[in-house]
Motif scaffolding. Structure first.
Motif, short mmCIF file in Angstrom:
data_model
loop_
_atom_site.label_atom_id
_atom_site.label_comp_id
_atom_site.label_asym_id
_atom_site.label_seq_id
_atom_site.Cartn_x
_atom_site.Cartn_y
_atom_site.Cartn_z
N UNK A 1 1.08 -0.57 -0.16
CA UNK A 1 1.77 -1.83 -0.56
C UNK A 1 1.91 -2.50 0.96
N UNK A 2 2.19 -1.93 2.00
CA UNK A 2 2.15 -2.63 3.34
C UNK A 2 1.09 -3.04 3.83
N UNK A 3 -0.16 -2.36 3.50
CA UNK A 3 -1.37 -2.85 4.02
C UNK A 3 -2.11 -4.06 3.23
N UNK B 1 9.91 0.99 -1.68
CA UNK B 1 9.35 0.09 -2.60
C UNK B 1 10.36 -0.67 -3.58
N UNK B 2 11.42 -0.14 -3.78
CA UNK B 2 12.51 -0.99 -4.34
C UNK B 2 12.98 -2.05 -3.49
N UNK C 1 -10.78 -0.66 -4.68
CA UNK C 1 -10.80 -1.27 -3.30
C UNK C 1 -9.41 -1.64 -2.82
N UNK C 2 -9.23 -2.02 -1.33
CA UNK C 2 -7.91 -2.38 -0.98
C UNK C 2 -7.60 -3.73 -1.70
N UNK D 1 -3.25 8.72 -2.09
CA UNK D 1 -2.98 7.41 -1.31
C UNK D 1 -1.51 7.50 -1.60
N UNK D 2 -0.69 6.93 -0.34
CA UNK D 2 0.67 6.69 -0.48
C UNK D 2 1.04 5.26 -0.85
N UNK D 3 1.68 4.99 -2.10
CA UNK D 3 1.89 3.81 -2.51
C UNK D 3 2.60 2.67 -1.53
#
Length: 146
Positions: free
Chosen positions: A134-136, A41-42, A7-8, A128-130
């Protein structure tokens, strides 16, 4: 049983606790998606460990390793920017180093890799794009730098 991503909320928990993210297939070319995603991400405070057998130099200021097995420290997430047919081998390597999560980037799907990773006790995220996740998932959380 059909594969189902966490899940998210679970993905948010994974990202909140992540330390090292090994990026398999990270390009040293700044116009490539793998580079842009790893760089983003960095900037968010994640430690990126480049893995690319064709690169002998640093990428994003970090030593690049030719394989997951060469990484001398624990890896939380193995983020994969490789074609689907290469993912089962990456999953075996990720399991061998004791990674916690196998993350196949958007457009990358491998049921075989998922089964290998899950049998080794890893959490699997596919297609899925990490950076997007991450943003969501992290917009309402505070991330503490590792």
């Amino acid at each position: 049983m059909a594969f189902e991503n966490p899940t998210r909320e679970e993905i948010g928990d994974i990202l909140a606790s992540a330390g090292n993210i090994a990026v398999v297939g990270l390009s040293d070319k700044s116009d490539r998606t793998s580079y842009m995603v790893a760089y983003a991400m960095q900037l968010k405070g994640y430690r990126i460990i480049p893995v690319n057998p064709l690169v002998d130099d640093d990428i994003l200021g970090e030593k690049c390793y030719h394989s997951l097995a060469e990484i001398p420290e624990p890896v939380d997430i193995v983020d994969v920017f490789r074609r689907s047919e290469f993912c089962p081998e990456v999953a075996r390597e990720a399991a061998a180093i004791g990674a916690k999560v196998l993350w196949l980037q958007q457009g990358v799907i491998s049921q075989e890799a998922a089964e290998i990773a899950q049998e080794a006790g890893m959490t699997v995220i596919m297609d899925r794009c990490i950076k997007v996740e991450e943003a969501i998932t992290m917009r309402d959380r505070t991330r503490s730098p590792k």
